[in-house]
Design an enzyme around this catalytic site. Structure first.
Site, PDB file in Angstrom:
ATOM      1  N   HIS A  65       0.818  -1.207   0.000  1.00 52.08           N
ATOM      2  CA  HIS A  65       0.000   0.000   0.000  1.00 52.08           C
ATOM      3  C   HIS A  65       0.854   1.261   0.000  1.00 52.08           C
ATOM      4  CE1 HIS A  65      -3.618   2.365   1.428  1.00 52.08           C
ATOM      5  NE2 HIS A  65      -2.651   3.118   1.933  1.00 52.08           N
ATOM      6  N   GLU A  66       1.807   1.330   0.907  1.00 54.42           N
ATOM      7  CA  GLU A  66       2.617   2.553   1.032  1.00 54.42           C
ATOM      8  C   GLU A  66       3.537   2.744  -0.176  1.00 54.42           C
ATOM      9  OE1 GLU A  66       1.823   4.714   3.034  1.00 54.42           O
ATOM     10  OE2 GLU A  66       0.617   3.531   4.429  1.00 54.42           O
ATOM     11  N   HIS A 116       1.718   4.618  -2.761  1.00 55.35           N
ATOM     12  CA  HIS A 116       1.791   6.079  -2.606  1.00 55.35           C
ATOM     13  C   HIS A 116       3.129   6.610  -3.118  1.00 55.35           C
ATOM     14  CE1 HIS A 116      -1.934   6.362  -0.503  1.00 55.35           C
ATOM     15  NE2 HIS A 116      -1.515   5.803   0.608  1.00 55.35           N
TER      16      HIS A 116
END
Length: 327
Positions: free
Chosen positions: A243-244, A247
């Site tokens: 997920h990170e 980003h």
């Protein structure tokens, strides 16, 4: 930007409801001082009446199981912040139109393990290798038949280990110093920091657009117990890292802007009023928009076991961000 543990059941949900009600009646909700003056977006009202619900913008309240958890890197992006990031992206990618854009051959990864003197957080090498394997499988579309192969792969090049009680337990407070001292490589080097991020906080990341103004701060921080086998209930399969890194490659949350246009700026991810908790398959929080909520998308807040894929649109967007800011 930030992924938080939504555990806490109805208590966490009702915190979000109450804070949104306060915001709508004029009360200002203040964020912790280490958020560098970021403005708090209001949470969402959950109830009947679709039109009124859509007026409540995405915000952090409904995702904090522990209200005292510090939210670094400005917290959740406001619609205005997301729009500014997208403006910078469109401006940077414009000269590349008409050119073939390809992902890199492999993204070099440096993992910085920060641990306490008593051994807490001293992530073993095997779990670090497992995390890289998770990234490679996720970004190659290997967790679901509908998963897009983004073309991105990751190669572990170095692991640093720092024993420092203060840095381990107060990473958010010292993050600028930590990253400035430990970070390696250029814009195309993924630096991952593991530490104790505090109750409720799973991880956070910078965006590609941030690199030029603060290259020494570029990177991803994840709670040490979210790596594969780390023991974080619901979140120890390694998808906080997935997920990170999303980003870091330029993606917003699937619930960015709620049910309001332009959503997360990706055409093939359906609109979603709010972050998913657990695995609410079949949820349709924006019934006036096409498609069910993307609860299994890696850019949601679902449990790790529920997360399974990126979309083709997300794959295109991260490749374009790479070409514009990291190649």
């Amino acid at each position: 930007m930030t992924r938080r543990n939504a555990r806490g059941g109805s208590a966490a949900l009702w915190t979000g409801l109450l804070m949104c009600g306060f915001a709508l009646t004029g009360t200002v909700v203040a964020l912790p001082p280490d958020q560098a003056g970021a403005q708090a977006a209001p949470a969402r009202v959950v109830g009947e009446g679709g039109a009124s619900l859509e007026e409540c913008a995405p915000g952090p309240a409904a995702r904090v199981s522990d209200p005292t958890a510090a939210v670094p890197e400005g917290g959740e992006l406001t619609p205005e912040q997301a729009a500014e990031y997208d403006r910078q992206f469109r401006e940077a990618v414009l000269p590349l139109r008409g050119h073939e854009i390809q992902p890199p051959q492999a993204v070099p990864v440096v993992v910085h393990v920060i641990s306490a003197e008593d051994g807490r957080g001293n992530v073993p090498a095997a779990r670090i290798r497992d995390q890289i394997d998770v990234l490679n499988t996720a970004y190659r579309g290997g967790y679901a038949t509908e998963g897009a192969d983004t073309g991105f792969s990751f190669e572990l090049t170095e692991v640093t280990r720092t024993v420092n009680d203060t840095w381990f337990t107060r990473f958010g407070e010292y993050r600028d110093t930590i990253r400035a001292e430990l970070r390696q490589g250029d814009a195309g080097t993924l630096n991952i920091y593991t530490a104790d991020l505090g109750t409720g906080l799973l991880g956070f990341s910078t965006f590609p657009q941030d690199y030029e103004s603060a290259p020494e701060q570029d990177g991803v921080a994840i709670a040490h117990d979210t790596l594969p086998g780390g023991g974080r209930e619901g979140f120890d399969l390694g998808h906080t890292g997935t997920h990170e890194v999303g980003h870091w490659l330029g993606l917003f949350h699937t619930f960015q802007n709620g049910c309001s246009s332009p959503g997360d700026y990706v055409d093939d991810t359906p609109y979603e009023r709010e972050a998913a908790s657990g695995c609410p398959e079949g949820r349709d929080s924006c019934p006036r928009k096409a498609g069910k909520d993307p609860v299994s998308n890696f850019m949601n807040y679902s449990d790790d076991s529920c997360m399974s894929h990126f979309t083709e649109g997300q794959a295109v967007r991260i490749a374009e961000h790479w070409a514009a800011f990291r190649s």
